[in-house]
Write a protein that holds these residues in place. Structure first.
Motif, PDB file in Angstrom:
ATOM      1  N   UNK A   1       0.823  -1.205   0.000  1.00 43.85           N
ATOM      2  CA  UNK A   1       0.000   0.000   0.000  1.00 43.85           C
ATOM      3  C   UNK A   1       0.860   1.259   0.000  1.00 43.85           C
ATOM      4  N   UNK A   2       1.964   1.218   0.746  1.00 43.54           N
ATOM      5  CA  UNK A   2       2.849   2.370   0.787  1.00 43.54           C
ATOM      6  C   UNK A   2       3.420   2.706  -0.571  1.00 43.54           C
ATOM      7  N   UNK A   3       3.935   1.712  -1.278  1.00 45.08           N
ATOM      8  CA  UNK A   3       4.534   1.956  -2.590  1.00 45.08           C
ATOM      9  C   UNK A   3       3.490   2.339  -3.643  1.00 45.08           C
ATOM     10  N   UNK A   4       2.251   1.872  -3.474  1.00 42.76           N
ATOM     11  CA  UNK A   4       1.216   2.174  -4.457  1.00 42.76           C
ATOM     12  C   UNK A   4       0.647   3.575  -4.295  1.00 42.76           C
ATOM     13  N   UNK A   5       0.527   4.052  -3.033  1.00 41.89           N
ATOM     14  CA  UNK A   5      -0.260   5.259  -2.813  1.00 41.89           C
ATOM     15  C   UNK A   5       0.486   6.421  -2.172  1.00 41.89           C
ATOM     16  N   UNK A   6       1.675   6.208  -1.614  1.00 43.59           N
ATOM     17  CA  UNK A   6       2.430   7.337  -1.073  1.00 43.59           C
ATOM     18  C   UNK A   6       3.008   8.161  -2.214  1.00 43.59           C
ATOM     19  N   UNK A   7       2.704   9.445  -2.218  1.00 47.15           N
ATOM     20  CA  UNK A   7       3.112  10.310  -3.328  1.00 47.15           C
ATOM     21  C   UNK A   7       4.033  11.451  -2.902  1.00 47.15           C
ATOM     22  N   UNK A   8       4.265  11.610  -1.621  1.00 43.46           N
ATOM     23  CA  UNK A   8       5.079  12.731  -1.152  1.00 43.46           C
ATOM     24  C   UNK A   8       5.879  12.303   0.067  1.00 43.46           C
ATOM     25  N   UNK A   9       6.844  13.140   0.429  1.00 43.17           N
ATOM     26  CA  UNK A   9       7.634  12.874   1.633  1.00 43.17           C
ATOM     27  C   UNK A   9       6.743  12.844   2.861  1.00 43.17           C
TER      28      UNK A   9
ATOM     29  N   UNK B   1       5.014   9.495   3.091  1.00 49.15           N
ATOM     30  CA  UNK B   1       5.911   8.454   3.583  1.00 49.15           C
ATOM     31  C   UNK B   1       6.167   8.598   5.075  1.00 49.15           C
ATOM     32  N   UNK B   2       6.298   9.805   5.583  1.00 46.67           N
ATOM     33  CA  UNK B   2       6.537  10.010   7.014  1.00 46.67           C
ATOM     34  C   UNK B   2       5.351   9.525   7.842  1.00 46.67           C
ATOM     35  N   UNK B   3       4.148   9.860   7.403  1.00 48.89           N
ATOM     36  CA  UNK B   3       2.951   9.431   8.123  1.00 48.89           C
ATOM     37  C   UNK B   3       2.815   7.910   8.056  1.00 48.89           C
ATOM     38  N   UNK B   4       3.095   7.345   6.881  1.00 42.41           N
ATOM     39  CA  UNK B   4       3.041   5.893   6.696  1.00 42.41           C
ATOM     40  C   UNK B   4       4.036   5.201   7.630  1.00 42.41           C
TER      41      UNK B   4
END
Length: 434
Positions: free
Chosen positions: A363-371, A374-377
């Motif tokens: 899910x992280x690689x599919x939907x994280x679009x910004x720094x 990623x930090x929240x993830x």
């Protein structure tokens, strides 16, 4: 959280079905830690409970969807042979078990209502009808034809400004859901007559169109926050309850992979009111009130704060992962009468977070679009404990890969998605499949 010490009870023999699911593994571990003997019946060759230290013995049984009678016969034989006290279904095999309930109940207690009750909760249209009868708010919902032949464009707002999601009345993991932005623009000369005339007040409590489509519904798209609940109910009384958020999913509308317990009085009150109005009509049932596991998905509307029910899963869901041994969830299934008598409502600690680590990375690689994403993830991942991996019971973590590989082979052979392959032999899509 309940802090009273658990009353002393003789160990029981528990048979769990649906051993492939993390929720089944959670039940097995909770029961084992409380001194009970756990057995598992599963049609899949590989499954999480097969290798768990919490399980005394695991048995492969016929697939309930393809061989329902053979499946019920195998369960009955196991119940008799191992003198099972309680049968706990966890996934959609519960529908096949409920269909054969009268043949199993003489031998052990079964944690499920009858098939008619399950059907009306599982069907996304008749569920909404039951919510209306409980005098609770619902999204506009009505039957539609198969979207491949439907001429109406549900992405175009109606006179009240509503757009609509289309979904099968029987589905799981939000499979085949068509969001408004995915709809094609199609000419609809008579589209105003396609949408039922409904109240546009903030709480819609009645419709003039009965939802009885056998395959698809259209449902008002509501902008807001997703809220989920999981409860155990005994004779119409909620005795265990968790409300949680699910910020990460396998897809935009797919299965949740991250769960965090929150305090949400409105959701708890909603569940209590709904189950109080939910009666079981069955000649073999002395008490007409609902008993069993039940879960709901809601959208809390941004502009009004109103809680709108989207669907019901009358079985175990991921909310069970939020309970720990000291929360005494086991008491709700081993001795539910005592919970009702003592007016106990077993709840997890607020802020408890659990994660399915492997799909969480996907899910992280599919939907994280910004720094910032990623930090929240990463913060979410760090504060949660893994659902499957435990230091004292490590083998189920490796079993995940065998299970996924088996599902991949099934998806290729049946030409279905990987998600659909995971439940190919247990899913239930109406009584006509029995």
């Amino acid at each position: 959280m309940i802090t009273d010490t658990e009353s002393a009870q003789a160990p029981q023999r528990i048979l769990i079905t649906g051993g492939r699911a993390p929720v089944a593994l959670e039940w097995a571990r909770l029961l084992h830690r409380n001194g009970h003997q756990v057995y598992v019946a599963e049609s899949s060759r590989y499954h999480l409970c097969r290798v768990s230290e919490a399980v005394l013995a695991s048995f492969q049984v016929p697939p309930p969807r393809q061989q329902p009678q053979a499946y019920l016969t195998a369960l009955k034989q196991l119940i008799i042979q191992y003198q099972i006290d309680l049968l706990i279904p966890t996934c959609e095999e519960i529908f096949y078990i409920a269909e054969g309930l009268e043949g199993l109940q003489p031998y052990c207690r079964v944690l499920t209502p009858n098939i008619d009750t399950l059907h009306h909760l599982h069907h996304k249209g008749t569920f909404i009808e039951q919510v209306i009868s409980s005098n609770l708010a619902v999204p506009i919902t009505f039957p539609v034809e198969d979207p491949s032949i439907d001429s109406y464009d549900y992405a175009v707002p109606d006179q009240a400004g509503n757009t609509f999601v289309r979904k099968p009345v029987y589905s799981r993991f939000a499979s085949n859901v068509i969001m408004p932005r995915e709809s094609r623009r199609i000419s609809a000369p008579n589209k105003q007559s396609t949408i039922p005339t409904l109240s546009t007040t903030t709480q819609i409590k009645a419709t003039n169109t009965k939802v009885d489509s056998p395959r698809w519904i259209a449902q008002q798209y509501i902008k807001g926050k997703a809220i989920c609940t999981y409860s155990i109910v005994h004779q119409g009384v909620v005795i265990a309850h968790a409300t949680y958020t699910s910020d990460y999913r396998t897809s935009r509308t797919g299965a949740s992979v991250y769960f965090e317990a929150i305090e949400h009085d409105q959701a708890y009150t909603w569940v209590c009111q709904f189950v109080q109005h939910l009666h079981v009509d069955h000649q073999q049932t002395s008490n007409s009130a609902f008993s069993g596991q039940i879960s709901f998905d809601f959208i809390e509307e941004d502009s009004t704060g109103i809680l709108y029910p989207i669907e019901c899963n009358p079985r175990a869901t991921s909310g069970i992962h939020l309970f720990q041994r000291q929360d005494q969830l086991v008491q709700a299934v081993i001795d539910p009468d005592s919970c009702v008598q003592r007016r106990q409502v077993i709840m997890p600690n607020i802020g408890t977070a659990r994660v399915l680590t492997l799909p969480m990375w996907v899910a992280g690689f599919k939907y994280n679009r910004s720094t910032q994403d990623w930090r929240y993830w990463w913060k979410s991942l760090q504060q949660a404990t893994d659902v499957v991996y435990q230091k004292e019971d490590r083998k189920p973590f490796g079993e995940q890969f065998r299970l996924v590989m088996q599902a991949y082979l099934t998806s290729r052979a049946q030409r279905i998605s990987l998600t659909e392959a995971l439940t190919y032999d247990i899913e239930w899509n109406g009584k006509e499949n029995l």
